[in-house]
Design a protein around this motif. Structure first.
Motif, PDB file in Angstrom:
ATOM      1  N   HIS A   5      -1.341  -9.512  81.935  1.00 54.52           N
ATOM      2  CA  HIS A   5      -0.466 -10.424  81.200  1.00 54.52           C
ATOM      3  C   HIS A   5      -1.308 -11.182  80.181  1.00 54.52           C
ATOM      4  O   HIS A   5      -2.286 -11.844  80.527  1.00 54.52           O
ATOM      5  CB  HIS A   5       0.197 -11.386  82.177  1.00 54.52           C
ATOM      6  CG  HIS A   5       1.370 -12.129  81.638  1.00 54.52           C
ATOM      7  ND1 HIS A   5       1.320 -12.876  80.472  1.00 54.52           N
ATOM      8  CD2 HIS A   5       2.637 -12.272  82.123  1.00 54.52           C
ATOM      9  CE1 HIS A   5       2.497 -13.428  80.264  1.00 54.52           C
ATOM     10  NE2 HIS A   5       3.320 -13.075  81.232  1.00 54.52           N
ATOM     11  N   GLU A   6      -0.925 -11.109  78.911  1.00 56.09           N
ATOM     12  CA  GLU A   6      -1.738 -11.735  77.869  1.00 56.09           C
ATOM     13  C   GLU A   6      -1.795 -13.256  77.990  1.00 56.09           C
ATOM     14  O   GLU A   6      -2.733 -13.889  77.501  1.00 56.09           O
ATOM     15  CB  GLU A   6      -1.234 -11.295  76.495  1.00 56.09           C
ATOM     16  CG  GLU A   6      -1.604  -9.841  76.207  1.00 56.09           C
ATOM     17  CD  GLU A   6      -0.948  -9.291  74.959  1.00 56.09           C
ATOM     18  OE1 GLU A   6      -1.455  -9.556  73.857  1.00 56.09           O
ATOM     19  OE2 GLU A   6       0.080  -8.586  75.094  1.00 56.09           O
ATOM     20  N   GLY A   7      -0.800 -13.837  78.653  1.00 53.19           N
ATOM     21  CA  GLY A   7      -0.853 -15.263  78.900  1.00 53.19           C
ATOM     22  C   GLY A   7      -1.981 -15.640  79.833  1.00 53.19           C
ATOM     23  O   GLY A   7      -2.516 -16.760  79.771  1.00 53.19           O
ATOM     24  N   HIS A   8      -2.382 -14.696  80.718  1.00 58.20           N
ATOM     25  CA  HIS A   8      -3.512 -14.917  81.622  1.00 58.20           C
ATOM     26  C   HIS A   8      -4.818 -14.415  81.010  1.00 58.20           C
ATOM     27  O   HIS A   8      -5.874 -15.022  81.187  1.00 58.20           O
ATOM     28  CB  HIS A   8      -3.267 -14.200  82.956  1.00 58.20           C
ATOM     29  CG  HIS A   8      -2.015 -14.625  83.649  1.00 58.20           C
ATOM     30  ND1 HIS A   8      -1.734 -15.943  83.948  1.00 58.20           N
ATOM     31  CD2 HIS A   8      -0.955 -13.908  84.102  1.00 58.20           C
ATOM     32  CE1 HIS A   8      -0.561 -16.018  84.558  1.00 58.20           C
ATOM     33  NE2 HIS A   8      -0.063 -14.801  84.656  1.00 58.20           N
ATOM     34  N   ARG A   9      -4.747 -13.305  80.306  1.00 55.38           N
ATOM     35  CA  ARG A   9      -5.961 -12.686  79.753  1.00 55.38           C
ATOM     36  C   ARG A   9      -6.584 -13.529  78.655  1.00 55.38           C
ATOM     37  O   ARG A   9      -7.797 -13.464  78.439  1.00 55.38           O
ATOM     38  CB  ARG A   9      -5.631 -11.309  79.174  1.00 55.38           C
ATOM     39  CG  ARG A   9      -5.338 -10.220  80.199  1.00 55.38           C
ATOM     40  CD  ARG A   9      -5.203  -8.887  79.491  1.00 55.38           C
ATOM     41  NE  ARG A   9      -6.457  -8.497  78.855  1.00 55.38           N
ATOM     42  CZ  ARG A   9      -6.540  -7.858  77.684  1.00 55.38           C
ATOM     43  NH1 ARG A   9      -5.455  -7.566  77.013  1.00 55.38           N
ATOM     44  NH2 ARG A   9      -7.710  -7.533  77.186  1.00 55.38           N
ATOM     45  N   PHE A  10      -5.776 -14.290  77.935  1.00 60.06           N
ATOM     46  CA  PHE A  10      -6.270 -15.005  76.764  1.00 60.06           C
ATOM     47  C   PHE A  10      -6.093 -16.512  76.929  1.00 60.06           C
ATOM     48  O   PHE A  10      -5.267 -17.142  76.242  1.00 60.06           O
ATOM     49  CB  PHE A  10      -5.556 -14.513  75.502  1.00 60.06           C
ATOM     50  CG  PHE A  10      -5.747 -13.049  75.228  1.00 60.06           C
ATOM     51  CD1 PHE A  10      -7.016 -12.487  75.228  1.00 60.06           C
ATOM     52  CD2 PHE A  10      -4.656 -12.231  74.957  1.00 60.06           C
ATOM     53  CE1 PHE A  10      -7.200 -11.137  74.956  1.00 60.06           C
ATOM     54  CE2 PHE A  10      -4.828 -10.885  74.678  1.00 60.06           C
ATOM     55  CZ  PHE A  10      -6.106 -10.328  74.688  1.00 60.06           C
ATOM     56  N   PRO A  11      -6.855 -17.124  77.838  1.00 58.44           N
ATOM     57  CA  PRO A  11      -6.729 -18.567  78.056  1.00 58.44           C
ATOM     58  C   PRO A  11      -7.142 -19.392  76.847  1.00 58.44           C
ATOM     59  O   PRO A  11      -6.846 -20.592  76.792  1.00 58.44           O
ATOM     60  CB  PRO A  11      -7.663 -18.821  79.250  1.00 58.44           C
ATOM     61  CG  PRO A  11      -8.654 -17.696  79.211  1.00 58.44           C
ATOM     62  CD  PRO A  11      -7.872 -16.510  78.714  1.00 58.44           C
ATOM     63  N   LEU A  12      -7.815 -18.769  75.871  1.00 57.12           N
ATOM     64  CA  LEU A  12      -8.162 -19.487  74.646  1.00 57.12           C
ATOM     65  C   LEU A  12      -6.924 -19.942  73.884  1.00 57.12           C
ATOM     66  O   LEU A  12      -6.980 -20.927  73.136  1.00 57.12           O
ATOM     67  CB  LEU A  12      -9.003 -18.569  73.746  1.00 57.12           C
ATOM     68  CG  LEU A  12      -9.338 -19.091  72.347  1.00 57.12           C
ATOM     69  CD1 LEU A  12     -10.352 -20.233  72.434  1.00 57.12           C
ATOM     70  CD2 LEU A  12      -9.871 -17.976  71.454  1.00 57.12           C
ATOM     71  N   CYS A  13      -5.812 -19.238  74.079  1.00 54.24           N
ATOM     72  CA  CYS A  13      -4.642 -19.404  73.219  1.00 54.24           C
ATOM     73  C   CYS A  13      -3.766 -20.591  73.607  1.00 54.24           C
ATOM     74  O   CYS A  13      -2.556 -20.460  73.835  1.00 54.24           O
ATOM     75  CB  CYS A  13      -3.839 -18.112  73.192  1.00 54.24           C
ATOM     76  SG  CYS A  13      -4.776 -16.733  72.485  1.00 54.24           S
TER      77      CYS A  13
END
Length: 265
Positions: free
Chosen positions: A168-176
């Motif tokens: 899930h990109e919401g988890h993979r990309f915490p920078l965002c």
């Protein structure tokens, strides 16, 4: 089912345009309006992709020059076809920009920071090529919340297969998110750091219009969809259709939010 490796590579311009490029082109002018830079500045677009942000700079900012840099030859080809001699495009990575020190006044990056393997090195490079007192700015999709075009996809994927949760990109990309972006910019030594949300409305004629770009294979979500066997992909499609809100006429209206950040050297 076990999780599958994802492709974070972006090579083919046309599938990207159908999937995310069209929304990127609408966010870019909002970002530039927020930056409010005067005319005549030298702009550097890091990770320029197909040229969405470079195009907006040319259209809205009266730049002195625009240089776009991207590692994807496919994207650069599309950018050159669209912008011709109005901007210069160079092949290169964010961590090793092919420019001299102080070559730009405004160094920007659209929807790229979370895909850069060594973000501190990239931010250091942006600072290097910026003129004294120059502006460094970027924006990224809000995958965990209001980038609903992508978040609904992953929410449905995890509902069908809980083992997909790490993808899930919401988890993979915490920078965002704004706090993480601010921390990265301040750690890089930038001053006057601030953030803002940039929202556009993504409208689809119907569910097929929404679903079709996920079959293009470009980026994490489409790569995941196309890695599935037919029956799993059909189950994902059904779960996604049940999740995405639609209007009585069948059309779909979703928020596509990006978080913007800016700082000074």
């Amino acid at each position: 089912m076990s999780t599958r490796p994802l492709s974070d590579h972006w090579e083919q311009g046309n599938p990207y345009e159908q999937y995310i490029g069209r929304w990127s082109r609408r966010v870019a002018p909002l970002f530039l309006s927020w930056l409010g830079q005067p005319a005549g500045k030298r702009w550097v677009d890091v990770g320029c992709g197909t040229g969405a942000l470079s195009t907006a700079i040319l259209d809205h900012c009266s730049p002195g020059s625009v240089v776009g840099i991207d590692p994807s030859e496919g994207f650069l080809k599309l950018a050159v076809q669209e912008l011709g001699i109005q901007a210069s495009f160079l092949s290169g990575s964010a961590a090793a920009l092919p420019l001299a020190d102080g070559a730009g006044d405004v160094i920007v990056s659209g929807l790229v920071l979370n895909f850069i393997p060594d973000l501190p090195a990239a931010l250091a490079e942006m600072a290097r090529v910026a003129s004294p007192g120059g502006t460094i700015a970027a924006y990224v999709w809000d995958y965990a919340d209001k980038m609903e075009v992508i978040r609904h996809f992953w929410d449905a994927a995890v509902a069908v297969d809980p083992a997909a949760a790490p993808l899930h990109e919401g988890h993979r990309f915490p920078l965002c998110n704004p706090a993480a972006l601010r921390e990265a910019f301040e750690r890089a030594g930038f001053t006057q750091v601030n953030t803002a949300p940039l929202d556009v409305t993504a409208v689809f004629a119907g569910f097929d219009d929404y679903w079709r770009p996920f079959l293009g294979g470009q980026g994490p979500a489409p790569a995941y969809a196309m890695s599935l066997p037919d029956e799993r992909r059909a189950a994902l499609r059904a779960a996604l259709q049940a999740r995405v809100p639609s209007k009585p006429d069948g059309s779909i209206s979703l928020t596509a939010r990006a978080w913007a950040i800016r700082g000074s050297t």
